[in-house]
Design a protein around this motif. Structure first.
Motif, PDB file in Angstrom:
ATOM      1  N   GLY A 115      27.898  91.254 -39.295  1.00  0.00           N
ATOM      2  CA  GLY A 115      27.738  89.836 -39.024  1.00  0.00           C
ATOM      3  C   GLY A 115      27.640  89.613 -37.533  1.00  0.00           C
ATOM      4  O   GLY A 115      26.811  90.227 -36.850  1.00  0.00           O
ATOM      5  N   SER A 116      28.513  88.778 -37.002  1.00  0.00           N
ATOM      6  CA  SER A 116      28.493  88.488 -35.561  1.00  0.00           C
ATOM      7  C   SER A 116      29.428  89.376 -34.763  1.00  0.00           C
ATOM      8  O   SER A 116      29.547  89.219 -33.547  1.00  0.00           O
ATOM      9  CB  SER A 116      28.863  87.018 -35.321  1.00  0.00           C
ATOM     10  N   VAL A 117      30.108  90.321 -35.422  1.00  0.00           N
ATOM     11  CA  VAL A 117      31.105  91.149 -34.745  1.00  0.00           C
ATOM     12  C   VAL A 117      30.502  92.484 -34.309  1.00  0.00           C
ATOM     13  O   VAL A 117      29.990  93.250 -35.141  1.00  0.00           O
ATOM     14  CB  VAL A 117      32.328  91.397 -35.650  1.00  0.00           C
ATOM     15  N   LEU A 118      30.568  92.759 -33.012  1.00  0.00           N
ATOM     16  CA  LEU A 118      30.163  94.052 -32.467  1.00  0.00           C
ATOM     17  C   LEU A 118      31.318  95.026 -32.576  1.00  0.00           C
ATOM     18  O   LEU A 118      32.472  94.668 -32.338  1.00  0.00           O
ATOM     19  CB  LEU A 118      29.763  93.915 -30.996  1.00  0.00           C
ATOM     20  N   ARG A 119      31.002  96.284 -32.911  1.00  0.00           N
ATOM     21  CA  ARG A 119      32.015  97.340 -32.968  1.00  0.00           C
ATOM     22  C   ARG A 119      31.542  98.478 -32.074  1.00  0.00           C
ATOM     23  O   ARG A 119      30.469  99.048 -32.286  1.00  0.00           O
ATOM     24  CB  ARG A 119      32.204  97.810 -34.406  1.00  0.00           C
ATOM     25  N   VAL A 120      32.359  98.792 -31.072  1.00  0.00           N
ATOM     26  CA  VAL A 120      31.968  99.755 -30.038  1.00  0.00           C
ATOM     27  C   VAL A 120      33.090 100.781 -29.862  1.00  0.00           C
ATOM     28  O   VAL A 120      34.268 100.416 -29.858  1.00  0.00           O
ATOM     29  CB  VAL A 120      31.703  99.047 -28.692  1.00  0.00           C
ATOM     30  N   ALA A 121      32.725 102.049 -29.707  1.00  0.00           N
ATOM     31  CA  ALA A 121      33.732 103.098 -29.485  1.00  0.00           C
ATOM     32  C   ALA A 121      33.131 104.196 -28.620  1.00  0.00           C
ATOM     33  O   ALA A 121      31.911 104.358 -28.543  1.00  0.00           O
ATOM     34  CB  ALA A 121      34.207 103.674 -30.812  1.00  0.00           C
ATOM     35  N   ASP A 122      34.003 104.961 -27.971  1.00  0.00           N
ATOM     36  CA  ASP A 122      33.538 106.134 -27.244  1.00  0.00           C
ATOM     37  C   ASP A 122      33.470 107.331 -28.201  1.00  0.00           C
ATOM     38  O   ASP A 122      33.793 107.226 -29.382  1.00  0.00           O
ATOM     39  CB  ASP A 122      34.413 106.422 -26.023  1.00  0.00           C
ATOM     40  N   ARG A 123      33.042 108.481 -27.680  1.00  0.00           N
ATOM     41  CA  ARG A 123      32.774 109.631 -28.536  1.00  0.00           C
ATOM     42  C   ARG A 123      34.027 110.107 -29.265  1.00  0.00           C
ATOM     43  O   ARG A 123      33.974 110.530 -30.420  1.00  0.00           O
ATOM     44  CB  ARG A 123      32.188 110.771 -27.691  1.00  0.00           C
ATOM     45  N   THR A 124      35.164 110.086 -28.600  1.00  0.00           N
ATOM     46  CA  THR A 124      36.406 110.576 -29.201  1.00  0.00           C
ATOM     47  C   THR A 124      37.198 109.481 -29.898  1.00  0.00           C
ATOM     48  O   THR A 124      38.264 109.749 -30.451  1.00  0.00           O
ATOM     49  CB  THR A 124      37.289 111.214 -28.122  1.00  0.00           C
TER      50      THR A 124
END
Length: 240
Positions: free
Chosen positions: A201-210
């Motif tokens: 939806g309108s929510v971004l989900r971001v993470a680094d490699r680990t």
């Protein structure tokens, strides 16, 4: 220790306690507890960060009431009234130290990843900080088991797909993302290279490699900002 959800919601609970004692003393106790997962949550923006803690000290630049430690990057305003809690995580029953303004859900949790709920460390925390058992209803109201995209105000399901798509593309191309989260009485920051970018939806989900850093952000929030920095990276924040 075990919390039975079949009992009366107003019955004392053995997996949720309110702690008493000076906030700086508790924060400085964290340096003895090893690896943790710090979660900071403001409306529309949440940050989960794997970290250890150092000693929290005041600096003239931040004001003597604001203390912080250089390992976690957490800053805390000790002049604001905060309630402190010790809770068992809803999914894995790992102990969580939580912080909230009186009558409000938790805006900060610190999961003690190296300790079990029935460990001597947890018993010592309850004893040392004079833990008072909470009822089960209060434990659930605090929201210790909330997802990163569960905020006090629900997300508006309507969104501009083009805005979300553009934000995802910008983040995919980013090599240096700064995230600044400000909660009532606390502030935390993280800086990492995004390796995983997704949306719901309108929510971004971001993470680094680990996955040492995980961020959820609502592009529909009126204060949402994704801006360029002077170091040719990006800064993600929600303005009040």
């Amino acid at each position: 220790m075990f919390c039975s959800w079949r009992r009366s919601p107003s019955a004392p609970c053995s997996c949720a306690f309110q702690l008493r004692g000076p906030l700086p003393e508790l924060l400085n106790h964290l340096c003895c507890l090893g690896k943790t997962t710090l979660v900071l949550r403001q409306q529309g923006l949440s940050l989960a960060k794997s970290t250890t803690f150092g000693l929290s000290v005041a600096t003239r630049e931040s004001g003597w009431q604001v203390i912080g430690d250089h390992l976690s990057g957490l800053e805390t305003d000790t002049g604001r009234l905060q309630n402190l809690y010790l809770l068992a995580g809803a999914s894995d029953r790992r102990p969580l130290i939580g912080m909230a303004e009186p009558g409000r859900p938790l805006h900060l949790t610190i999961r003690l990843d190296g300790h079990a709920w029935d460990s001597p460390v947890v018993r010592n925390l309850i004893d040392h900080f004079e833990g008072v058992s909470l009822d089960c209803l209060e434990s659930r109201r605090l929201g210790a088991g909330a997802w990163l995209d569960e905020w006090e105000r629900p997300v508006n399901p309507a969104c501009d797909a083009a805005v979300v798509r553009d934000a995802c593309q910008i983040l995919h191309e980013c090599r240096d993302l700064e995230v600044d989260v400000r909660t009532p009485g606390s502030r935390g920051a993280a800086r990492f290279e995004p390796s995983f970018v997704d949306s719901s939806g309108s929510v971004l989900r971001v993470a680094d490699r680990t996955q040492r850093h995980v961020v959820h952000a609502d592009v529909n929030d009126p204060g949402f900002h994704l801006s360029r920095t002077e170091h040719f990276g990006l800064r993600l924040q929600i303005s009040a």
